[in-house]
Design a protein around this motif. Structure first.
Motif, PDB file in Angstrom:
ATOM      1  N   TRP A  87       1.537   5.511   7.613  1.00  0.00           N
ATOM      2  CA  TRP A  87       0.809   6.638   6.855  1.00  0.00           C
ATOM      3  C   TRP A  87      -0.678   6.612   7.093  1.00  0.00           C
ATOM      4  CZ3 TRP A  87       3.697   4.704   1.877  1.00  0.00           C
ATOM      5  CH2 TRP A  87       5.143   4.687   2.033  1.00  0.00           C
ATOM      6  N   LYS A  88      -1.084   5.887   7.965  1.00  0.00           N
ATOM      7  CA  LYS A  88      -2.567   5.632   8.241  1.00  0.00           C
ATOM      8  C   LYS A  88      -3.203   6.963   8.457  1.00  0.00           C
ATOM      9  CE  LYS A  88      -6.086   3.558  11.131  1.00  0.00           C
ATOM     10  NZ  LYS A  88      -6.805   3.010  10.390  1.00  0.00           N
ATOM     11  N   GLN A  89      -2.515   7.981   9.244  1.00  0.00           N
ATOM     12  CA  GLN A  89      -3.008   9.107   9.602  1.00  0.00           C
ATOM     13  C   GLN A  89      -2.617  10.338   8.735  1.00  0.00           C
ATOM     14  OE1 GLN A  89      -4.993   9.025  12.156  1.00  0.00           O
ATOM     15  NE2 GLN A  89      -4.080   6.785  12.932  1.00  0.00           N
ATOM     16  N   ASP A  90      -1.932  10.176   7.687  1.00  0.00           N
ATOM     17  CA  ASP A  90      -1.631  11.173   6.774  1.00  0.00           C
ATOM     18  C   ASP A  90      -2.726  11.356   5.297  1.00  0.00           C
ATOM     19  OD1 ASP A  90       0.863  11.647   8.048  1.00  0.00           O
ATOM     20  OD2 ASP A  90       1.697   9.791   7.262  1.00  0.00           O
ATOM     21  N   LEU A  92      -3.246   9.628   2.862  1.00  0.00           N
ATOM     22  CA  LEU A  92      -2.516   9.425   1.288  1.00  0.00           C
ATOM     23  C   LEU A  92      -3.150   8.360   0.652  1.00  0.00           C
ATOM     24  CD1 LEU A  92       1.369   9.346   2.631  1.00  0.00           C
ATOM     25  CD2 LEU A  92      -0.018  11.279   1.802  1.00  0.00           C
ATOM     26  N   ALA A  93      -2.699   8.141  -0.645  1.00  0.00           N
ATOM     27  CA  ALA A  93      -3.364   7.073  -1.552  1.00  0.00           C
ATOM     28  C   ALA A  93      -2.969   5.787  -0.971  1.00  0.00           C
ATOM     29  CB  ALA A  93      -2.970   7.448  -3.038  1.00  0.00           C
ATOM     30  N   PHE A  94      -1.809   5.765  -0.264  1.00  0.00           N
ATOM     31  CA  PHE A  94      -1.287   4.527  -0.005  1.00  0.00           C
ATOM     32  C   PHE A  94      -1.039   4.258   1.585  1.00  0.00           C
ATOM     33  CE2 PHE A  94      -0.259   5.180  -4.059  1.00  0.00           C
ATOM     34  CZ  PHE A  94      -0.196   4.118  -4.895  1.00  0.00           C
ATOM     35  N   ASP A  95      -1.156   2.978   2.047  1.00  0.00           N
ATOM     36  CA  ASP A  95      -0.665   2.748   3.209  1.00  0.00           C
ATOM     37  C   ASP A  95      -0.129   1.423   3.407  1.00  0.00           C
ATOM     38  OD1 ASP A  95      -2.652   1.028   3.912  1.00  0.00           O
ATOM     39  OD2 ASP A  95      -4.170   2.573   5.088  1.00  0.00           O
ATOM     40  N   ILE A  96       0.648   1.089   4.289  1.00  0.00           N
ATOM     41  CA  ILE A  96       1.618  -0.081   4.434  1.00  0.00           C
ATOM     42  C   ILE A  96       1.233  -0.824   5.911  1.00  0.00           C
ATOM     43  CG2 ILE A  96       3.757  -0.923   4.240  1.00  0.00           C
ATOM     44  CD1 ILE A  96       2.813   0.525   2.139  1.00  0.00           C
ATOM     45  N   GLU A  97       0.704  -2.103   5.679  1.00  0.00           N
ATOM     46  CA  GLU A  97       0.909  -2.840   6.743  1.00  0.00           C
ATOM     47  C   GLU A  97       2.169  -3.866   6.780  1.00  0.00           C
ATOM     48  OE1 GLU A  97      -2.613  -5.074   6.781  1.00  0.00           O
ATOM     49  OE2 GLU A  97      -4.020  -3.257   7.069  1.00  0.00           O
ATOM     50  N   LEU A 207      10.584   2.398   1.449  1.00  0.00           N
ATOM     51  CA  LEU A 207       9.367   2.831   1.054  1.00  0.00           C
ATOM     52  C   LEU A 207       9.344   4.545   0.823  1.00  0.00           C
ATOM     53  CD1 LEU A 207       7.297   0.635   3.247  1.00  0.00           C
ATOM     54  CD2 LEU A 207       6.984   0.598   0.756  1.00  0.00           C
ATOM     55  N   GLU A 208       9.345   5.102  -0.343  1.00  0.00           N
ATOM     56  CA  GLU A 208       9.358   6.517  -0.328  1.00  0.00           C
ATOM     57  C   GLU A 208       7.874   6.980  -0.030  1.00  0.00           C
ATOM     58  OE1 GLU A 208      10.788   8.319  -3.901  1.00  0.00           O
ATOM     59  OE2 GLU A 208      12.543   6.955  -4.022  1.00  0.00           O
ATOM     60  N   LYS A 209       7.763   8.001   0.882  1.00  0.00           N
ATOM     61  CA  LYS A 209       6.393   8.376   1.014  1.00  0.00           C
ATOM     62  C   LYS A 209       6.016   9.310   0.012  1.00  0.00           C
ATOM     63  CE  LYS A 209       4.022  10.711   5.142  1.00  0.00           C
ATOM     64  NZ  LYS A 209       4.197  11.537   6.479  1.00  0.00           N
ATOM     65  N   PRO A 210       4.734   8.859  -0.364  1.00  0.00           N
ATOM     66  CA  PRO A 210       4.310   9.470  -1.522  1.00  0.00           C
ATOM     67  C   PRO A 210       3.783  10.967  -1.230  1.00  0.00           C
ATOM     68  CG  PRO A 210       2.866   7.761  -0.807  1.00  0.00           C
ATOM     69  CD  PRO A 210       3.813   7.667   0.145  1.00  0.00           C
TER      70      PRO A 210
END
Length: 511
Positions: A87-90, A92-97, A207-210
């Motif tokens: 989600w880095k390019q989206d 959003l309030a969150f991203d995941i490593e 992980l549900e995409k927010p």
């Protein structure tokens, strides 16, 4: 139970072919046969229930020797490619490593992204990780061992990790301005028992995409062990206090008499109440200083932790508790004087049951440790009735990772517990308790206080109380004469003419 916690603190820390169930069939294959790519809130629960009816098969742990036997420093040297952040390019309030497999984390964990009711695998690729040591290169087949969740917790627009899921069923989180400290996990099995502890593992995450403006993240997890399976739904809201709303379901394969719901795991090395066997220049070293309980009858219990000579088990029977937690109240740098570890910034963690959990007990396990390297404190809820094979059990609760309990209190609170020798009386033990809180702001300055004190063995005597203007409270003194007793369970409350005005201080004294 001892976990090597220093490494975990430093670490911070797909639908996958690797997650194979009984019969050698993967979740991916099962999903394609039953409900291709579809996902809803019942999916993981159904997987867990079906998995419990089959014989346990351990998740894959096979790795190349270089990865399997790497040191902590080698594991830490493997860098995640930030361009591969989910989600880095989206925006959003969150991203995941993600974490690679290796070192202590050999188990393969499958990860899925859920979007518009559809689950798809998050694949490990060769360009996700890099290392200066070519022997530590991570291949696409290596896979993941866990994940970290990032959020702009302290500065707008600056993404920082706020939660980590890594190792067995362990996870940890922080609130704004905090450092990692204690952990939680999915389930505790036979903790502190002679049979030895079983550690269930999270085998897969969804992980549900927010949504674009969402400040919460939903993560689902499938748990498995030889004794039971479990399904979890975490709704995570980082902030001044970071909240986890947890829905959990358990499906025992065998009868479980020593299970633990919502377990908390931390470290207590020493403090002013317990440093007889410690030669250290610092005033204290611990993730948590006390177990706190708000009982179903409305009693507020504060039980300072100890680093005992022998393993200690404590059980606090209750019905429908309002909550419990491992708490860190000392918040000044000078309480610890540790420029590297900053224990004053470690979170407290409070568990609030949603709905009535019925009869059971809050359990505390204190394990001797010679240093601050090992996690040696565990607390959890144990239902009164055993968990039966073939049945299902549901527990919903909220976790507060923050600076204190989530609820205010009108009671005086324990500010400090100090224990020491009595000069010229080696048969006695001196206790000094500092109280602060609302009563000293609202009651008249000339209010007379006294102690209500009792012990299970020996005698309590020589009580005294004096003002403590340094904390706008009072300091209470008493002495314990244990006699021949090898264990004394102490209970103390501060009171005035109308009755108790403080929380209940409990303490287990041993030589």
């Amino acid at each position: 139970m001892k976990m090597h916690r220093r490494e975990l603190v430093k670490t911070g820390l797909g639908l996958g072919i690797g997650l194979t169930l009984a019969g050698g069939r993967s979740l991916k294959a099962q999903a394609e046969d039953t409900a291709p790519t579809r996902f809803d809130d019942s999916t993981v629960r159904t997987l867990a229930q079906n998995l419990a009816s089959k014989s346990y098969q351990a998740p894959p742990k096979d790795l190349p020797d270089a990865l399997a036997h790497m040191t902590f420093d080698q594991f830490s040297s493997i860098q995640f490619n930030m361009e591969k952040t989910l989600w880095k390019q989206d925006n959003l309030a969150f991203d995941i490593e993600f974490f690679p497999r290796g070192y202590l984390y050999k188990q393969k964990v499958d990860v899925f992204e859920v979007k518009d009711g559809t689950a798809r695998p998050v694949s490990c690729t060769t360009d996700m990780f890099s290392s200066k040591d070519p022997s530590l290169n991570v291949s696409a087949e290596t896979g993941f061992s866990g994940l970290r969740i990032r959020y702009a917790l302290n500065q707008p627009g600056v993404m920082e990790e706020c939660a980590v899921f890594l190792g067995a069923s362990y996870f940890r989180a922080v609130a704004k301005g905090q450092n990692y400290g204690l952990s939680a996990r999915g389930f505790a099995k036979d903790t502190g028992t002679p049979t030895g502890e079983e550690f269930p593992v999270f085998r897969a995450f969804w992980l549900e995409k927010p949504a674009a403006n969402s400040q919460s993240l939903v993560l689902h997890a499938l748990m498995d062990s030889p004794s039971l399976t479990g399904a979890f739904r975490f709704t995570i809201r980082p902030g001044e206090t970071t909240l986890f709303d947890v829905q959990s379901s358990f499906f025992p394969r065998v009868d479980i008499t020593a299970g633990g719901i919502a377990p908390l795991t931390g470290m207590y090395y020493f403090d002013a109440n317990d440093r007889v066997h410690v030669n250290d220049w610092r005033p204290a070293a611990h993730d948590s200083e006390a177990l706190q309980i708000w009982t179903g009858a409305g009693q507020n219990i504060y039980r300072p932790l100890t680093n005992p000579t022998d393993l200690q088990l404590s059980s606090f029977s209750d019905a429908g508790p309002y909550g419990y937690g491992l708490m860190q109240r000392k918040r000044s740098f000078h309480d610890y004087e540790d420029l590297a570890l900053h224990y004053e910034k470690r979170p407290s963690l409070w568990v609030e049951p949603v709905g009535n959990w019925g009869k059971g007990s809050v359990n505390l396990v204190e394990i001797p440790t010679p240093s601050e390297v090992n996690d040696n404190i565990v607390s959890f809820w144990r239902p009164q009735k055993p968990m039966k094979a073939g049945q299902s059990y549901n527990f919903t609760y909220r976790m507060y990772w923050g600076w204190d309990t989530p609820w205010p209190t009108h009671l005086a609170r324990i500010h400090d517990t100090r224990v020491g020798a009595v000069t010229d009386h080696p048969d006695k033990v001196q206790f000094v308790l500092d109280f602060d809180g609302e009563p000293f702001r609202t009651l008249p300055n000339d209010t007379a206080y006294h102690l209500i004190a009792q012990t299970s063995a020996g005698t309590v005597e020589t009580t005294a109380i004096m003002p403590n203007p340094e904390i706008n409270g009072v300091r209470a003194f008493f002495q314990l004469t244990p006699g021949t007793a090898k264990l004394c369970e102490l209970q103390v409350q501060l009171a005035n003419a109308q009755g108790p005005v403080s929380e209940t201080w409990l303490y287990r004294w041993t030589p």
